[in-house]
Design a protein around this motif. Sequence first.
Motif, PDB file in Angstrom:
ATOM      1  N   SER A  28      55.189  10.763 -13.870  1.00  0.00           N
ATOM      2  CA  SER A  28      56.137  11.854 -14.054  1.00  0.00           C
ATOM      3  C   SER A  28      55.821  12.982 -13.059  1.00  0.00           C
ATOM      4  O   SER A  28      54.726  13.059 -12.513  1.00  0.00           O
ATOM      5  CB  SER A  28      56.096  12.375 -15.486  1.00  0.00           C
ATOM      6  OG  SER A  28      54.856  12.990 -15.745  1.00  0.00           O
ATOM      7  N   VAL A  29      56.803  13.862 -12.858  1.00  0.00           N
ATOM      8  CA  VAL A  29      56.629  14.966 -11.918  1.00  0.00           C
ATOM      9  C   VAL A  29      55.487  15.874 -12.356  1.00  0.00           C
ATOM     10  O   VAL A  29      54.706  16.337 -11.522  1.00  0.00           O
ATOM     11  CB  VAL A  29      57.946  15.772 -11.764  1.00  0.00           C
ATOM     12  CG1 VAL A  29      57.723  17.020 -10.933  1.00  0.00           C
ATOM     13  CG2 VAL A  29      59.016  14.922 -11.125  1.00  0.00           C
ATOM     14  N   ASP A  30      55.343  16.108 -13.673  1.00  0.00           N
ATOM     15  CA  ASP A  30      54.239  16.963 -14.119  1.00  0.00           C
ATOM     16  C   ASP A  30      52.891  16.289 -13.888  1.00  0.00           C
ATOM     17  O   ASP A  30      51.909  16.949 -13.555  1.00  0.00           O
ATOM     18  CB  ASP A  30      54.411  17.427 -15.568  1.00  0.00           C
ATOM     19  CG  ASP A  30      54.593  16.309 -16.556  1.00  0.00           C
ATOM     20  OD1 ASP A  30      54.867  15.172 -16.146  1.00  0.00           O
ATOM     21  OD2 ASP A  30      54.470  16.576 -17.767  1.00  0.00           O
ATOM     22  N   VAL A  83      59.101   9.845 -11.470  1.00  0.00           N
ATOM     23  CA  VAL A  83      60.323  10.081 -12.238  1.00  0.00           C
ATOM     24  C   VAL A  83      60.363  11.531 -12.677  1.00  0.00           C
ATOM     25  O   VAL A  83      59.336  12.139 -12.946  1.00  0.00           O
ATOM     26  CB  VAL A  83      60.409   9.135 -13.462  1.00  0.00           C
ATOM     27  CG1 VAL A  83      60.552   7.699 -13.023  1.00  0.00           C
ATOM     28  CG2 VAL A  83      59.208   9.271 -14.372  1.00  0.00           C
ATOM     29  N   LYS A  84      61.557  12.094 -12.768  1.00  0.00           N
ATOM     30  CA  LYS A  84      61.704  13.520 -13.059  1.00  0.00           C
ATOM     31  C   LYS A  84      61.287  13.879 -14.482  1.00  0.00           C
ATOM     32  O   LYS A  84      60.471  14.740 -14.688  1.00  0.00           O
ATOM     33  CB  LYS A  84      63.128  13.972 -12.781  1.00  0.00           C
ATOM     34  CG  LYS A  84      63.269  15.459 -12.985  1.00  0.00           C
ATOM     35  CD  LYS A  84      64.327  16.045 -12.160  1.00  0.00           C
ATOM     36  CE  LYS A  84      64.323  17.539 -12.443  1.00  0.00           C
ATOM     37  NZ  LYS A  84      65.040  18.332 -11.597  1.00  0.00           N
ATOM     38  N   THR A  87      61.308  18.331 -16.941  1.00  0.00           N
ATOM     39  CA  THR A  87      60.668  19.371 -16.143  1.00  0.00           C
ATOM     40  C   THR A  87      61.714  20.380 -15.716  1.00  0.00           C
ATOM     41  O   THR A  87      62.914  20.109 -15.756  1.00  0.00           O
ATOM     42  CB  THR A  87      60.005  18.789 -14.877  1.00  0.00           C
ATOM     43  OG1 THR A  87      60.995  18.098 -14.125  1.00  0.00           O
ATOM     44  CG2 THR A  87      58.878  17.857 -15.224  1.00  0.00           C
ATOM     45  N   ARG A 137      69.247  22.469  -6.178  1.00  0.00           N
ATOM     46  CA  ARG A 137      68.274  21.415  -6.451  1.00  0.00           C
ATOM     47  C   ARG A 137      68.676  20.095  -5.818  1.00  0.00           C
ATOM     48  O   ARG A 137      67.876  19.194  -5.671  1.00  0.00           O
ATOM     49  CB  ARG A 137      68.036  21.257  -7.950  1.00  0.00           C
ATOM     50  CG  ARG A 137      69.239  20.877  -8.744  1.00  0.00           C
ATOM     51  CD  ARG A 137      68.831  20.793 -10.214  1.00  0.00           C
ATOM     52  NE  ARG A 137      69.909  21.025 -11.105  1.00  0.00           N
ATOM     53  CZ  ARG A 137      70.860  20.146 -11.399  1.00  0.00           C
ATOM     54  NH1 ARG A 137      70.867  18.978 -10.813  1.00  0.00           N
ATOM     55  NH2 ARG A 137      71.811  20.433 -12.256  1.00  0.00           N
ATOM     56  N   ASN A 138      69.925  19.945  -5.417  1.00  0.00           N
ATOM     57  CA  ASN A 138      70.360  18.722  -4.755  1.00  0.00           C
ATOM     58  C   ASN A 138      70.418  18.875  -3.239  1.00  0.00           C
ATOM     59  O   ASN A 138      70.681  17.924  -2.536  1.00  0.00           O
ATOM     60  CB  ASN A 138      71.742  18.308  -5.266  1.00  0.00           C
ATOM     61  CG  ASN A 138      71.688  17.878  -6.698  1.00  0.00           C
ATOM     62  OD1 ASN A 138      70.676  17.366  -7.146  1.00  0.00           O
ATOM     63  ND2 ASN A 138      72.756  18.099  -7.434  1.00  0.00           N
ATOM     64  N   ARG A 158      63.012  12.675   1.367  1.00  0.00           N
ATOM     65  CA  ARG A 158      62.687  12.777  -0.046  1.00  0.00           C
ATOM     66  C   ARG A 158      61.596  11.782  -0.414  1.00  0.00           C
ATOM     67  O   ARG A 158      61.679  10.593  -0.109  1.00  0.00           O
ATOM     68  CB  ARG A 158      63.943  12.511  -0.871  1.00  0.00           C
ATOM     69  CG  ARG A 158      63.741  12.715  -2.330  1.00  0.00           C
ATOM     70  CD  ARG A 158      65.041  12.425  -3.070  1.00  0.00           C
ATOM     71  NE  ARG A 158      64.836  12.637  -4.475  1.00  0.00           N
ATOM     72  CZ  ARG A 158      65.602  13.391  -5.222  1.00  0.00           C
ATOM     73  NH1 ARG A 158      66.639  13.984  -4.703  1.00  0.00           N
ATOM     74  NH2 ARG A 158      65.347  13.535  -6.496  1.00  0.00           N
ATOM     75  N   ASN A 181      61.667  18.944  -3.183  1.00  0.00           N
ATOM     76  CA  ASN A 181      62.676  18.243  -3.984  1.00  0.00           C
ATOM     77  C   ASN A 181      62.166  16.879  -4.356  1.00  0.00           C
ATOM     78  O   ASN A 181      62.216  15.950  -3.569  1.00  0.00           O
ATOM     79  CB  ASN A 181      63.986  18.098  -3.198  1.00  0.00           C
ATOM     80  CG  ASN A 181      64.671  19.403  -2.986  1.00  0.00           C
ATOM     81  OD1 ASN A 181      64.894  20.130  -3.952  1.00  0.00           O
ATOM     82  ND2 ASN A 181      64.979  19.729  -1.759  1.00  0.00           N
ATOM     83  N   ILE A 182      61.649  16.745  -5.534  1.00  0.00           N
ATOM     84  CA  ILE A 182      61.189  15.443  -6.006  1.00  0.00           C
ATOM     85  C   ILE A 182      62.218  14.911  -6.955  1.00  0.00           C
ATOM     86  O   ILE A 182      62.733  15.599  -7.762  1.00  0.00           O
ATOM     87  CB  ILE A 182      59.825  15.561  -6.685  1.00  0.00           C
ATOM     88  CG1 ILE A 182      58.795  15.909  -5.657  1.00  0.00           C
ATOM     89  CG2 ILE A 182      59.457  14.284  -7.379  1.00  0.00           C
ATOM     90  CD1 ILE A 182      57.418  16.071  -6.162  1.00  0.00           C
TER      91      ILE A 182
END
Length: 182
Positions: A28-30, A83-84, A87, A137-138, A158, A181-182
């Motif tokens: 995960s992103v965190d 994966v986002k 978050t 964000r995009n 990316r 940008n993840i």
Amino acid sequence: MVRPKRMRRVVTCHKHELNRNLKPIELSVDEFEAIRFKDYHDIKQTESAEFMGISQSTFHRILNSARHKLATSLIEGRPIIIVKGDTMINPNKYICEDCGFQWSNPEKEYEECPDCKSTNIRKLNVTNGMNNGMKNRNRIANDTCSCPNCGYSEPKIRGVPCRTKTCPECGSLLIGRGLCNI
């Protein structure tokens, strides 16, 4: 005089290739951020937790989970995907102009980079609203990887950190510009 290094015993020793047929490990992103702050940038756990806006014990659990997933990937040869998940991107984000380090903390104002201690930092104001008909964000078109020596720049790809690329003109490592940008 330094003591001689003793031979170590290992149970197994094998070489494996990354097996793309196996189920990938989802990081995960965190978990990615926890590894980035603590292991890559070597920032203290209390400061890292502060950047992420979580308690130190929660940060420790996230870090342990990420390290376990990375170890599993290394041992089993499984690919890693990020994966986002649940978050959010803090609208008050900072970037160091010298080293490219990016961080945020809504409760604190910064005068220097926590990574390299440079005072050459700037605050990025990220909004979740619309900007020229496109959500920030995009938008990755304005994000670039730049050479700090000769000024060469190329579009950011990316998922590929700028620090892993070298400048084709002078051979220096590139640094990121713009938003992560993840």
